[in-house]
Design an enzyme around this catalytic site. Structure first.
Site, PDB file in Angstrom:
ATOM      1  N   ASP A  24      76.026  21.632  97.990  1.00 44.63           N
ATOM      2  CA  ASP A  24      74.557  22.406  97.411  1.00 44.63           C
ATOM      3  C   ASP A  24      74.783  23.819  96.938  1.00 44.63           C
ATOM      4  OD1 ASP A  24      71.767  22.433  97.203  1.00 44.63           O
ATOM      5  OD2 ASP A  24      71.232  22.949  99.081  1.00 44.63           O
ATOM      6  N   LEU A  50      62.868  37.512 106.071  1.00 47.45           N
ATOM      7  CA  LEU A  50      63.518  37.502 104.725  1.00 47.45           C
ATOM      8  C   LEU A  50      63.091  36.355 104.031  1.00 47.45           C
ATOM      9  CD1 LEU A  50      67.027  38.434 105.886  1.00 47.45           C
ATOM     10  CD2 LEU A  50      65.313  40.116 104.922  1.00 47.45           C
ATOM     11  N   GLY A  51      62.731  35.249 104.758  1.00 49.19           N
ATOM     12  CA  GLY A  51      62.269  33.923 104.039  1.00 49.19           C
ATOM     13  C   GLY A  51      62.211  32.682 104.815  1.00 49.19           C
ATOM     14  N   LYS A 105      68.913  33.261 111.302  1.00 50.44           N
ATOM     15  CA  LYS A 105      68.499  31.926 110.948  1.00 50.44           C
ATOM     16  C   LYS A 105      67.802  31.380 112.203  1.00 50.44           C
ATOM     17  CE  LYS A 105      70.574  29.380 107.842  1.00 50.44           C
ATOM     18  NZ  LYS A 105      71.526  28.402 107.130  1.00 50.44           N
ATOM     19  N   GLY A 158      64.174  24.803 104.711  1.00 51.93           N
ATOM     20  CA  GLY A 158      64.024  23.549 105.547  1.00 51.93           C
ATOM     21  C   GLY A 158      64.320  23.562 107.019  1.00 51.93           C
ATOM     22  N   PHE A 159      65.225  24.436 107.423  1.00 58.49           N
ATOM     23  CA  PHE A 159      65.775  24.867 108.737  1.00 58.49           C
ATOM     24  C   PHE A 159      64.813  25.479 109.697  1.00 58.49           C
ATOM     25  CE2 PHE A 159      66.765  28.922 107.397  1.00 58.49           C
ATOM     26  CZ  PHE A 159      67.078  28.996 106.151  1.00 58.49           C
ATOM     27  N   GLY A 160      63.948  26.495 108.977  1.00 58.15           N
ATOM     28  CA  GLY A 160      63.207  27.403 109.570  1.00 58.15           C
ATOM     29  C   GLY A 160      63.217  28.891 108.824  1.00 58.15           C
ATOM     30  N   PRO A 161      62.739  29.889 109.525  1.00 58.84           N
ATOM     31  CA  PRO A 161      62.771  31.124 109.157  1.00 58.84           C
ATOM     32  C   PRO A 161      63.973  31.911 109.068  1.00 58.84           C
ATOM     33  CG  PRO A 161      61.689  31.093 110.977  1.00 58.84           C
ATOM     34  CD  PRO A 161      62.004  29.793 110.729  1.00 58.84           C
ATOM     35  N   VAL A 162      64.260  33.091 108.255  1.00 64.79           N
ATOM     36  CA  VAL A 162      65.371  33.877 108.437  1.00 64.79           C
ATOM     37  C   VAL A 162      64.700  35.437 108.454  1.00 64.79           C
ATOM     38  CG1 VAL A 162      67.417  34.652 107.329  1.00 64.79           C
ATOM     39  CG2 VAL A 162      66.603  32.359 106.996  1.00 64.79           C
TER      40      VAL A 162
END
Length: 807
Positions: A620, A502-503, A524, A506-510
């Site tokens: 945020d 999906l995208g 996530k 900064g944490f990693g892919p989803v």
């Protein structure tokens, strides 16, 4: 001379064609009120007259506070508006109020048909419009009163309930929208079935239940405590059953309103603030939604997952509970045997739905138990009144629905159980066992301990090594969520296929996934190289697992095998920015959808700031962190940068400023000071972006160098706010809602934090017509300011910044 005197009297009291003077609180059969005229209660508290709503505007006859003219508390012709200003209100000789149009046709009537000698209509200081005999003042002899026909607002001394003799009911019905007084889909009733309770409904579906009255409050409203301003009451006798409240201080102004989206809110007017303050709201969270956990299920909002079966019960369909579908509830572990059954006490509960209940005011608790035990259909019992040690008897028949647990002000419930469940009884109620049975018990305990030890060792083997610098104890303490197997998630995401991606942040892919039961999820994945992602992972688990609200993304669980994964409910429409700033998809966001999003985000933030057991500062809030479900309802996501406050803390300072340029408040970006007002600023930016379809950062205008905030401020100051509106929503737009939203957005982005409203005030302002203060200059309203110039080499749109030392 006589003619002159007569003419003078006519001018003093009413004009010769029957128009009433604005100074009067009463009209007779010889008088009328035309559009532009009004009645004023004797103490000058309430006013009755005509007002406009809608686009194009329609005319309604209503009642409002004299000093708060935008707050309408009652509407006569809500289902039959006038198209022009020709309306006239009269009192007929038969004692009926009628509203006539310019051609004399009847628009609305109070429908009284019994002849009266000398009828008059009077507006009382309570806000009650009454029709009575001119010489009578006894409320019991009123021929008609508006308090018997409430719209969306309950005022002091108004009754919500039933006349048991005639069957007449008084209940609230929401407006269709903030700009449309016609009857909406939500209603608030006092249900007469069993022991009465308030039911908030959408059509015929129950959305929220107050629980039964326990002598002090409704069982499902533990925060409804006695206070010096109001006195709440519940009346149940042979003639009437109703709920009401009274104001203990004549200077207090308070109202209970059912707003168009189905939320019940109490507001109190604060003179020094010149505005309404939200005092309480219902429903508050997921556990307030009716029957969230099904039959014999118990909901606890600070647990994860929120639903569990009561002790002695198990899920009816365990596979559904595995995917967090609790609707079918729980069933008994062991069947009942009427003559041998016992009663097990459960504490600190919201009592179950009482629609299938029976009550007796004079019995004590022991007598209540005896009656229940003798009736094999009786499933539970409780005290009717909790005052002075408890009194009265309340019995339930059939399944127990809509139970939740509280930390305080909950009640005791005694549930019928099989004799084999005696282990659930408190220790003082258990019978002494033979020595052999005791030995067997010790042996069983020893065996359980051995098995638990083996289980713990197996679990430790399955856990991956923590990234360097992480703390195992801290991490385990944070994991208060269902644990998913890596194999389950791998299968669900087609082994993390790029087609499912999906995208990435900064944490990693989803990734998108589908569990075996068909539930769609979003996964996530914590990147092994992302230190920011590790902190986000811990924050998400720490905060989101403890938060439950319809406008927050739901965290379903996590996985700590091989990878660190967070599993969320899937949001099919992805993030708000994917619609808002896309030239094609933005057309799918009409005004109704955008206004719903503005309201939903506000309610989510209000929950974080004030209603959750943790006081959370998100830090945020931005368009990409607002996700949209199937019905385009907004849900706040990404709590990786969130901070919690405890006690009376209201702000904090940090030397590690994190957030996104364009959304950050001045005091946070430049000084590292953050508070709930920092989120309010970000929310204000998001409101203006939602209305305009333009990003704040990167906004360009040929006539000036200001960003979106500065542009909105300029248009507002020049009386041209509607020019801010995205052109694709102009045909679907409610002008009043748009102007009000822009105004609120500018209030939220004021430079000084103290000038910004709280989120409770924002929710109140969005849901009412109160007069709004004039906003001051916004913060960061120039396109290039000190903060942005220092990072001019960065990307032009959204940049999340970390590690900036505060000054």
């Amino acid at each position: 001379m006589k003619a002159f005197v007569a003419l003078s009297m006519c001018l003093v009291l009413f004009s010769c064609n029957g128009l009433v003077s604005n100074a009067l609180d009463t009209i007779t059969t010889n008088q009328s009120i035309r559009d532009g005229e009004s009645l004023l209660s004797a103490g000058g508290i309430f006013e009755l007259g005509f007002f406009s709503k809608g686009d194009p505007p329609k005319r309604y006859l209503g009642i409002w506070y004299k000093k708060i003219t935008t707050t309408i508390v009652w509407v006569a012709n809500r289902a039959a508006p006038l198209a022009d200003t020709s309306g006239t209100l009269r009192v007929t000789h038969r004692g009926s109020l009628v509203l006539l149009s310019g051609n004399g046709s009847e628009i609305w009537s109070s429908n009284w048909s019994i002849p009266v000698l000398n009828p008059v209509a009077q507006l009382l200081d309570s806000g009650n419009l009454v029709v009575k005999d001119a010489d009578g003042s006894d409320p019991n002899n009123f021929m008609w009163q508006s308090f018997d026909h409430p719209t969306d607002t309950s005022l002091a001394r108004m009754k919500i309930g039933w006349n048991r003799t005639s069957g007449f009911e008084r209940y609230l019905t929401s407006w269709k929208s903030i700009d449309d007084p016609s009857p909406g889909s939500f209603t608030l009733h006092l249900d007469p079935n069993g022991y009465p309770q308030l039911l908030l409904k959408q059509g015929s579906d129950i959305k929220f239940r107050s629980g039964p009255w326990n002598g002090l409050r409704w069982s499902g409203t533990p925060n409804l405590n006695p206070n010096p301003y109001y006195r709440y009451g519940f009346v149940l006798n042979e003639e009437e059953t109703y709920y009401h409240y009274e104001l203990l201080n004549s200077s207090v102004i308070s109202r209970l309103i059912l707003i168009p989206n189905g939320i019940l809110e109490r507001f109190t007017w604060i003179d020094r603030m010149r505005g309404w303050t939200l005092y309480l709201t219902a429903p508050i969270d997921q556990c307030d939604d009716y029957a969230t956990c099904g039959a014999y299920g118990s909901c606890r909002v600070d647990a994860s997952p929120v639903c569990r079966c009561l002790k002695g019960f198990v899920p009816q369909f365990s596979q559904e509970w595995d995917i967090l579908d609790w609707s079918n509830g729980c069933v008994r572990k062991n069947p009942l045997d009427c003559e041998k059954d016992i009663f097990v006490p459960y504490s600190s509960l919201k009592l179950p739905d009482t629609q299938s209940s029976w009550f007796n005011k004079s019995m004590n608790l022991q007598e209540c138990k005896v009656v229940c035990l003798k009736n094999c259909s009786c499933t539970a019992y409780s005290n009717l009144d909790i005052q002075d040690g408890g009194s009265g008897c309340l019995l339930w028949f059939g399944k127990l629905m809509d139970i939740r647990e509280y930390n305080e002000n909950g009640q005791d419930l005694y549930i019928r159980m099989a004799a084999s469940e005696s282990a659930l009884l408190p220790s003082h109620q258990k019978k002494h066992k033979p020595v052999m049975a005791l030995a067997v018990s010790f042996g069983s305990v020893f065996l359980i301990l051995v098995l638990l030890t083996i289980c713990v060792l197996q679990c430790k083997k399955k856990k991956m090594e923590l990234p360097q610098g992480d703390n195992c104890e801290d991490r385990d303490a944070d994991l208060e969520l269902p644990l998913f197997d890596m194999s389950t998630i791998a299968i669900a995401t087609n082994y993390f296929s790029t087609n499912n991606k999906l995208g990435e942040g900064g944490f990693g892919p989803v990734y998108k996934g589908v569990l075996m039961g068909g539930q769609e999820i979003a996964v996530k994945v914590l990147s092994r190289t992302s230190r920011q992602g590790l902190q986000e992972f811990k924050n998400e688990v720490r905060y989101v697992s403890k938060l439950q609200h319809r406008n927050l993304v739901k965290l379903l669980g996590c996985c700590i095998q091989e990878e660190n994964l967070l599993i969320y409910e899937f949001m099919p429409n992805r993030s708000l920015d994917s619609f808002l700033f896309d030239p094609t998809r933005r057309e799918h966001l009409d005004w109704s959808a955008r206004f719903n999003i503005i309201n939903g985000i506000a309610r989510g933030l209000l929950y974080l700031h004030e209603d959750s057991r943790l006081r959370i500062i998100h830090r945020d809030i931005k368009a990409s962190n607002v996700l949209l479900d199937y019905e385009m309802n907004p849900k706040i996501s990404d709590f990786g940068l969130a901070k919690s406050f405890t006690g009376n803390e209201t702000q904090a300072n940090t030397d590690r400023v994190v957030g996104t340029y364009g959304y950050m408040s001045p005091e946070y970006a430049l000084e590292g000071v953050f508070s709930t007002k920092s989120d309010v600023f970000s929310y204000g930016v998001l409101v203006l972006e939602t209305i305009s379809g333009k990003r704040n950062r990167g906004f360009h205008h040929p006539g000036h160098r200001q960003n979106l905030l500065g542009h909105a401020w300029r248009l507002f100051s020049e009386g041209r706010s509607m020019q801010l509106l995205d052109k694709v929503v102009k045909n679907s737009c409610s002008t009043s809602e748009a102007l009000r939203s822009i105004h609120i957005g500018l209030l939220c982005v004021q430079r000084c934090p103290d000038d910004r409203p709280s989120m409770s005030a924002v929710v109140m302002m969005l849901g009412s017509d109160i007069e709004l203060p004039h906003p001051k200059e916004p913060g960061f309203f120039n396109e290039r300011n000190l903060l942005e110039e220092s990072t001019s080499q960065s990307q032009p749109n959204e940049i999340t910044m970390t590690g900036l030392s505060a000054r």
